[in-house]
Scaffold this active site. Structure first.
Site, PDB file in Angstrom:
ATOM      1  CE  LYS A 114       5.022  26.182  15.722  1.00  0.00           C
ATOM      2  NZ  LYS A 114       3.964  26.247  16.757  1.00  0.00           N
ATOM      3  CD  GLU A 183      -2.685  23.027  15.633  1.00  0.00           C
ATOM      4  OE1 GLU A 183      -1.603  23.608  15.862  1.00  0.00           O
ATOM      5  OE2 GLU A 183      -3.120  22.107  16.356  1.00  0.00           O
TER       6      GLU A 183
HETATM    7  O1  KIV Z   1       3.963  21.796  18.787  1.00  0.00           O
HETATM    8  C1  KIV Z   1       3.933  21.390  17.622  1.00  0.00           C
HETATM    9  O2  KIV Z   1       4.415  20.292  17.297  1.00  0.00           O
HETATM   10  C2  KIV Z   1       3.339  22.295  16.632  1.00  0.00           C
HETATM   11  C3  KIV Z   1       3.059  21.769  15.264  1.00  0.00           C
HETATM   12  C4  KIV Z   1       2.144  20.625  15.270  1.00  0.00           C
HETATM   13  C5  KIV Z   1       2.641  22.838  14.330  1.00  0.00           C
HETATM   14  O3  KIV Z   1       3.083  23.413  16.933  1.00  0.00           O
END
Ligand code: KIV
Length: 267
Positions: A114, A183
């Site tokens: 991600k 988010e």
């Molecule tokens: O770092 C994290 O846990 C996240 C989520 C809350 C989407 O990016």
């Protein structure tokens, strides 16, 4: 072993089945999530705040993400596993970014990475996707841009901001991001993005019309008490229960009630 795949998740979107994701950092919580039927786990760089007690995600390192991701994978070998790429592990150059993302996939058994950001990372998303590394985008409030935002905020309330977010979303989707976390985004905007997209949308503070939802494990079970954003729902007052158990243990030791005969070895 039948691991959850990108194809399984795409099918869920097509069928209108909601996707549940939990951000988690260790073997035990990953195991609990899997046993509760949660199929998608994210090793989020929020571990910097929740696990390490830092005041932002910015200092988290690639080595730390790999360490935690390995533990999570051991707890849930069949889950779909996504790992956050930490701040400055993918911004310097495409070459370095691809090498770092490749390390995460090879060393942890994760199936996707991600990345936070929009148009500025599109070329990288395209290259990673072509290299066989599935990419999850992250738009709206992106904690790695904390200093630019000046603190947590809802993104997309103003027309110009909403337009920019829509363009970033389309650019990420076109570059191959198969999933995009939204988010702190107004629910109507998240709904519009979800309805018109191939990419799976996962909301956190983005209303109920996303394809799925994510929360942090420690927020769900009420263990992280430092911050409680509006979008967090606690299903347990974990911290209170833990403190109570620890107080009882302390009292039992101090009063000579622990260990009992049954908890001791005979001569
Ligand atoms: O770092 C994290 O846990 C996240 C989520 C809350 C989407 O990016």
């Amino acid at each position: 072993m039948k691991r959850v795949t990108v194809r399984d998740l795409r099918r869920k979107k097509e069928r209108g089945e909601r996707i549940v994701m939990v951000s988690t950092y260790d073997y035990l919580s990953a195991k609990l999530c899997w046993e509760a039927g949660i199929e998608v786990l994210l090793v989020g760089d929020s571990l910097g705040m929740v696990f390490q007690g830092l005041d932002s995600t910015l200092p988290v390192t690639l080595e730390e993400m790999i360490y935690h991701a390995k533990a999570v994978r051991r707890g849930a070998p069949e889950a779909f596993l996504i790992v956050d790429m930490p701040f400055m592990s993918y911004q310097v150059s495409s070459e370095e970014a691809i090498r770092n993302c490749g390390r995460v996939i090879k060393e942890t058994g994760a199936q996707a990475v991600k990345l936070e950001g929009g148009r500025e990372i599109v070329e990288l998303v395209y290259k990673l996707t072509l290299s066989g590394i599935p990419v999850v985008g992250h738009l709206g409030f992106t904690p790695q841009h904390l200093h630019r935002f000046g603190g947590p905020k809802v993104v997309g309330k103003e027309e110009e901001e909403a337009l920019r977010l829509k363009e970033d979303f389309k650019a990420l989707e076109d570059a191959g991001a198969f999933m995009i976390v939204l988010e702190s985004v107004p629910w109507k905007l998240a709904q519009d993005l979800t309805q018109g997209s191939q990419a799976i949308t996962i909301g956190i503070g983005a209303g109920r019309y996303c394809d799925g939802q994510v929360l942090v494990f420690h927020d769900i079970v009420g263990l992280y008490e430092e911050i409680k954003p509006k979008f967090v729902r606690r299903y347990l007052e974990g911290a209170k229960l833990f403190r109570e158990a620890l107080r009882k243990f302390k009292m039992d030791v101090e009063e000579g009630n622990f260990p009992s005969e049954e908890e001791s070895y005979g001569a």
